[in-house]
Write a protein that holds these residues in place. Structure first.
Motif, PDB file in Angstrom:
ATOM      1  N   ASP A  39       0.881  -1.190  -0.085  1.00  0.00           N
ATOM      2  CA  ASP A  39       0.018   0.132   0.210  1.00  0.00           C
ATOM      3  C   ASP A  39       0.745   1.215  -0.198  1.00  0.00           C
ATOM      4  N   PHE A  40       2.100   1.064  -0.320  1.00  0.00           N
ATOM      5  CA  PHE A  40       2.909   2.547  -0.234  1.00  0.00           C
ATOM      6  C   PHE A  40       4.023   2.052  -1.402  1.00  0.00           C
ATOM      7  N   CYS A  41       3.918   1.496  -2.351  1.00  0.00           N
ATOM      8  CA  CYS A  41       4.792   1.225  -3.263  1.00  0.00           C
ATOM      9  C   CYS A  41       6.220   0.705  -2.862  1.00  0.00           C
ATOM     10  N   SER A  42       6.417  -0.167  -1.975  1.00  0.00           N
ATOM     11  CA  SER A  42       7.707  -0.517  -1.470  1.00  0.00           C
ATOM     12  C   SER A  42       7.630  -1.969  -1.681  1.00  0.00           C
ATOM     13  N   PHE A  76       0.166   7.131  -5.706  1.00  0.00           N
ATOM     14  CA  PHE A  76      -0.264   8.383  -5.403  1.00  0.00           C
ATOM     15  C   PHE A  76       0.048   8.779  -4.106  1.00  0.00           C
ATOM     16  N   ARG A  77      -0.436   7.544  -3.145  1.00  0.00           N
ATOM     17  CA  ARG A  77      -0.040   8.081  -1.676  1.00  0.00           C
ATOM     18  C   ARG A  77       1.302   8.375  -1.482  1.00  0.00           C
ATOM     19  N   ARG A  78       2.201   7.636  -2.191  1.00  0.00           N
ATOM     20  CA  ARG A  78       3.717   7.937  -2.128  1.00  0.00           C
ATOM     21  C   ARG A  78       4.112   9.290  -2.628  1.00  0.00           C
ATOM     22  N   GLU A  79       3.585   9.604  -3.774  1.00  0.00           N
ATOM     23  CA  GLU A  79       3.829  10.886  -4.272  1.00  0.00           C
ATOM     24  C   GLU A  79       3.282  12.138  -3.228  1.00  0.00           C
ATOM     25  N   ALA A  82       3.347  11.649  -0.013  1.00  0.00           N
ATOM     26  CA  ALA A  82       4.175  11.714   1.078  1.00  0.00           C
ATOM     27  C   ALA A  82       5.615  12.376   0.811  1.00  0.00           C
ATOM     28  N   TYR A  83       6.066  12.250  -0.414  1.00  0.00           N
ATOM     29  CA  TYR A  83       7.500  12.414  -0.634  1.00  0.00           C
ATOM     30  C   TYR A  83       7.561  13.729  -1.526  1.00  0.00           C
ATOM     31  N   HIS A  84       6.330  14.120  -2.168  1.00  0.00           N
ATOM     32  CA  HIS A  84       6.424  15.466  -2.902  1.00  0.00           C
ATOM     33  C   HIS A  84       5.356  16.083  -2.531  1.00  0.00           C
ATOM     34  N   PHE A  85       4.932  16.578  -1.263  1.00  0.00           N
ATOM     35  CA  PHE A  85       3.720  17.149  -1.032  1.00  0.00           C
ATOM     36  C   PHE A  85       3.538  18.379  -1.383  1.00  0.00           C
TER      37      PHE A  85
END
Length: 236
Positions: free
Chosen positions: A17-20, A149-152, A154-157
Motif C-alpha cells: 500500500d506504499f509502493c515499497s 499516488f499515496r507515495r507521491e 508523502a514524498y512530494h507533498f
C-alpha cells in the motif's frame, strides 16, 4: 521449547500500500494482554459515542480560545461540523440556518431547502449545532487512493498538493475568491453594508466581485461582504 507467546517464523509479504517492495518494520513481539471492558455499550456503539465526545470537545475548545483569530476559530469549528445542521448568528444579528456543506479557509457554505448561503468567517458572531454529528456531505479522503499516488503525496507533498484544488482544500481549505469563481454567470443575492443586491455574477478576483443588475455593473469589495445567497434555481 520456545515461549507460547513467541511469534511463529513466517515469511513476511511485501508492503503493497506504499509502493515499497521490502518490509521496513520489524515484527511485533507478542505479549500477554488482559482486556477489560471500559463500558457496557457494544464496541461499535462505544466508538461512535467516543467520536462524538471528541468532536464536541474540539469544537468547544475552538470556540473558547478567544485569542485565536475568528478565521482560525471558525475554520476549525466548521470542519468538525461538516454535514451537521447549524444556526449561525452574524454580527448584524441576522441568523442563518443550514447544513454545513463546505468549511473553507475563510468562509463557510450552508445548504438549506431554499438556497445555498456563503458566509465569510469574519462576520460570524456565534454558531450553534442543531443536531447530532453526521457524516460530511462531501467526505474528502485519501483512504482509497492508489499506493503510487499515496507515495507521491508523502514524498512530494508541496508539488502534488499545489497542483490540485481538491487537495489544497482538503489540507488547507479553499479561499473565498476561488470558490466564488463557481458563481460566474449565476444569479445571486448579495448583502453588504446593509444593502441587498440581486444580479448575475460577471467577474470575480481576489479583492472584489462584479454583479450585473439589469444593465448596470456593480463592483463590491469582498471585505465588505456579509453573505451571498445562491438562488435555488441556480443550485446544480
Amino acid at each position: 521449547m520456545g515461549s507460547k507467546y513467541e511469534r511463529p517464523l513466517v515469511e513476511l509479504s511485501p508492503i503493497e500500500d506504499f509502493c515499497s517492495q521490502n518490509p521496513c518494520c520489524p515484527p511485533n513481539m507478542l505479549s500477554p494482554t488482559y482486556p477489560s471492558p471500559t463500558s457496557c455499550l457494544p464496541i461499535e456503539k462505544l466508538k461512535d459515542v467516543e467520536d462524538e465526545i471528541a468532536a464536541a470537545n474540539e469544537l468547544l475548545l475552538d470556540l473558547a480560545l478567544n485569542e485565536r483569530s475568528p478565521q482560525e476559530i471558525y475554520r476549525n469549528a466548521f470542519r468538525g461540523l461538516e454535514g451537521l445542521y447549524v444556526e449561525v448568528t452574524l454580527n448584524t444579528d441576522n441568523k442563518v440556518e443550514g447544513h454545513v456543506q463546505i468549511a473553507g479557509f475563510d468562509f463557510v457554505v450552508l445548504l438549506n431547502e431554499k438556497q445555498e448561503v456563503i458566509i465569510p468567517y469574519s462576520v460570524i458572531n456565534e454558531v450553534k449545532p442543531c443536531g447530532r454529528y453526521a457524516v460530511p456531505i462531501h467526505e474528502a479522503s485519501l483512504r482509497d487512493v492508489d499506493s503510487c499516488f499515496r507515495r507521491e503525496v508523502a514524498y512530494h507533498f508541496g508539488e502534488v498538493v499545489s497542483s490540485s484544488p481538491e487537495l489544497l482544500h482538503l489540507f488547507f481549505g479553499m479561499r473565498l475568491p476561488i470558490y466564488l469563481l463557481s458563481l460566474e454567470a449565476k444569479r445571486i443575492e448579495l448583502t453588504f453594508d446593509g444593502i441587498e443586491l440581486k444580479g448575475f455574477v460577471t467577474d470575480v478576483n481576489k479583492d472584489s466581485i462584479v454583479l450585473k443588475i439589469e444593465k448596470e455593473l456593480r463592483i463590491i469589495p469582498l471585505a465588505k461582504l456579509i453573505l451571498i445567497k445562491k438562488m435555488k434555481e441556480s443550485i446544480s
